[in-house]
Write a protein that holds these residues in place. Sequence first.
Motif, PDB file in Angstrom:
ATOM      1  N   GLY A  13       0.818  -1.206   0.000  1.00  0.00           N
ATOM      2  CA  GLY A  13       0.000   0.000   0.000  1.00  0.00           C
ATOM      3  C   GLY A  13       0.851   1.254   0.000  1.00  0.00           C
ATOM      4  O   GLY A  13       2.076   1.195  -0.148  1.00  0.00           O
ATOM      5  N   ASP A  14       0.205   2.399   0.166  1.00  0.00           N
ATOM      6  CA  ASP A  14       0.906   3.672   0.205  1.00  0.00           C
ATOM      7  C   ASP A  14       1.677   3.811   1.508  1.00  0.00           C
ATOM      8  O   ASP A  14       1.216   3.380   2.574  1.00  0.00           O
ATOM      9  N   ILE A  15       2.848   4.437   1.414  1.00  0.00           N
ATOM     10  CA  ILE A  15       3.668   4.695   2.599  1.00  0.00           C
ATOM     11  C   ILE A  15       3.259   6.045   3.173  1.00  0.00           C
ATOM     12  O   ILE A  15       3.334   7.061   2.486  1.00  0.00           O
ATOM     13  N   ILE A  16       2.837   6.049   4.421  1.00  0.00           N
ATOM     14  CA  ILE A  16       2.336   7.274   5.040  1.00  0.00           C
ATOM     15  C   ILE A  16       2.952   7.463   6.420  1.00  0.00           C
ATOM     16  O   ILE A  16       3.574   6.542   6.977  1.00  0.00           O
ATOM     17  N   TYR A  17       2.745   8.668   6.965  1.00  0.00           N
ATOM     18  CA  TYR A  17       3.146   8.975   8.332  1.00  0.00           C
ATOM     19  C   TYR A  17       1.914   8.976   9.231  1.00  0.00           C
ATOM     20  O   TYR A  17       0.783   9.131   8.749  1.00  0.00           O
ATOM     21  N   PRO A  18       2.083   8.822  10.541  1.00  0.00           N
ATOM     22  CA  PRO A  18       0.934   8.947  11.452  1.00  0.00           C
ATOM     23  C   PRO A  18       0.319  10.337  11.352  1.00  0.00           C
ATOM     24  O   PRO A  18       0.989  11.314  10.972  1.00  0.00           O
ATOM     25  N   SER A  19      -0.955  10.439  11.690  1.00  0.00           N
ATOM     26  CA  SER A  19      -1.669  11.717  11.566  1.00  0.00           C
ATOM     27  C   SER A  19      -1.063  12.807  12.443  1.00  0.00           C
ATOM     28  O   SER A  19      -1.152  13.986  12.118  1.00  0.00           O
ATOM     29  N   SER A  20      -0.441  12.427  13.551  1.00  0.00           N
ATOM     30  CA  SER A  20       0.153  13.410  14.470  1.00  0.00           C
ATOM     31  C   SER A  20       1.621  13.691  14.185  1.00  0.00           C
ATOM     32  O   SER A  20       2.276  14.410  14.942  1.00  0.00           O
ATOM     33  N   SER A  21       2.142  13.140  13.090  1.00  0.00           N
ATOM     34  CA  SER A  21       3.563  13.301  12.785  1.00  0.00           C
ATOM     35  C   SER A  21       3.866  14.701  12.256  1.00  0.00           C
ATOM     36  O   SER A  21       3.088  15.292  11.496  1.00  0.00           O
ATOM     37  N   LEU A  22       5.029  15.215  12.644  1.00  0.00           N
ATOM     38  CA  LEU A  22       5.501  16.504  12.133  1.00  0.00           C
ATOM     39  C   LEU A  22       6.363  16.346  10.884  1.00  0.00           C
ATOM     40  O   LEU A  22       6.769  17.349  10.295  1.00  0.00           O
ATOM     41  N   ALA A  23       6.628  15.103  10.486  1.00  0.00           N
ATOM     42  CA  ALA A  23       7.521  14.859   9.345  1.00  0.00           C
ATOM     43  C   ALA A  23       7.037  15.513   8.056  1.00  0.00           C
ATOM     44  O   ALA A  23       7.836  16.138   7.341  1.00  0.00           O
ATOM     45  N   PRO A  24       5.733  15.418   7.685  1.00  0.00           N
ATOM     46  CA  PRO A  24       5.300  16.096   6.450  1.00  0.00           C
ATOM     47  C   PRO A  24       5.492  17.606   6.510  1.00  0.00           C
ATOM     48  O   PRO A  24       5.843  18.219   5.494  1.00  0.00           O
ATOM     49  N   ARG A  25       5.271  18.215   7.660  1.00  0.00           N
ATOM     50  CA  ARG A  25       5.446  19.670   7.792  1.00  0.00           C
ATOM     51  C   ARG A  25       6.915  20.050   7.702  1.00  0.00           C
ATOM     52  O   ARG A  25       7.268  21.063   7.084  1.00  0.00           O
ATOM     53  N   LEU A  26       7.781  19.225   8.308  1.00  0.00           N
ATOM     54  CA  LEU A  26       9.218  19.491   8.215  1.00  0.00           C
ATOM     55  C   LEU A  26       9.709  19.330   6.786  1.00  0.00           C
ATOM     56  O   LEU A  26      10.556  20.098   6.316  1.00  0.00           O
ATOM     57  N   ASN A  27       9.185  18.325   6.077  1.00  0.00           N
ATOM     58  CA  ASN A  27       9.561  18.133   4.675  1.00  0.00           C
ATOM     59  C   ASN A  27       9.119  19.316   3.819  1.00  0.00           C
ATOM     60  O   ASN A  27       9.838  19.764   2.921  1.00  0.00           O
ATOM     61  N   GLY A  28       7.918  19.841   4.081  1.00  0.00           N
ATOM     62  CA  GLY A  28       7.441  21.007   3.347  1.00  0.00           C
ATOM     63  C   GLY A  28       8.276  22.238   3.630  1.00  0.00           C
ATOM     64  O   GLY A  28       8.588  23.018   2.725  1.00  0.00           O
ATOM     65  N   LEU A  29       8.653  22.421   4.893  1.00  0.00           N
ATOM     66  CA  LEU A  29       9.502  23.562   5.259  1.00  0.00           C
ATOM     67  C   LEU A  29      10.869  23.459   4.575  1.00  0.00           C
ATOM     68  O   LEU A  29      11.379  24.444   4.031  1.00  0.00           O
TER      69      LEU A  29
END
Length: 296
Positions: A142-158
């Motif tokens: 399936g798709d690789i995702i982060y937990p809903s409370s993870s800051l990783a997507p926000r850090l990647n965007g920054l």
Amino acid sequence: MEETCLEEGPAVNFERATLEIANTDPVRSTENADNISNQNSASRYVCNVPFKHIDVHTFFTDRNEVVERAISDCTEKLIKQNDDELVGSWLLTEISLWDTEKERLVLLSTKALYSIKYDFISLKILDFNRVPILLFDTIVTGDIIYPSSSLAPRLNGLAEGVSSVIHCAVRQEWSSIAGCSNLTQFEPRKRHMSGIRLMWNRGQPLPLIKKWNPFARNIPWLTYASHPLFWYKDGTEIVKTRFDIEVFNTTLKSLLPRESNVVNMPIIIENYCSLGALVHNRNGLGFFKVRGKISF
């Protein structure tokens, strides 16, 4: 325009007739339609490319016959010595428990899976992990995702937004900095990757002493995704399948025992706020690449 019938009805006045030449070449029209369709599908596909702003020529595995030589070397030293038969070989991205991406040569035999850390610069095996196929009890795709409370997507965007601004400044594209500094550049970034997780933990949770230890080994699962060259390397489809996680997934399933449980669901990477993984992955430290005057 009035409809004209030549067989029946009143005579037609041709004094003001005009001649129109239309493009009725079916081959050319079909080619144009195919090109437009391919361009549209390609543009939609590129939007979801997980690895962006990379130069494929910096990868040592992009060189001719390097991967072929590595496969031959590993087959000779690992599989044939165990009196086994090679079924397939791939160059994939392994995602560790701590969300670090690593380049791995994966060999699949009739008896076991070999995940090999291979030095593509000095052409030698550094380390490997052999897992018998009969040991796999659960396969998750399936798709690789982060937990809903993870800051990783926000850090990647920054990190992506800051990187875009720096690139514009370095290239002295001052007129483009306003566009590069657009807030959309700093939006959270998802992985946009599908993968496969091979598990042999018999449904048991990972002990805390291993879960929070970045140096822990013998983790009872492996997580793989496609190699970056899958999206960028030029060549035939046969060449690209070597980097494709979907082909690996199909081949592996044909060898699994009947009691193995195959599940289609998102693969969760439990990275909540790991700056180390962010730096590691953005700089491709898990891949053998040319890095200026040095290579590693």
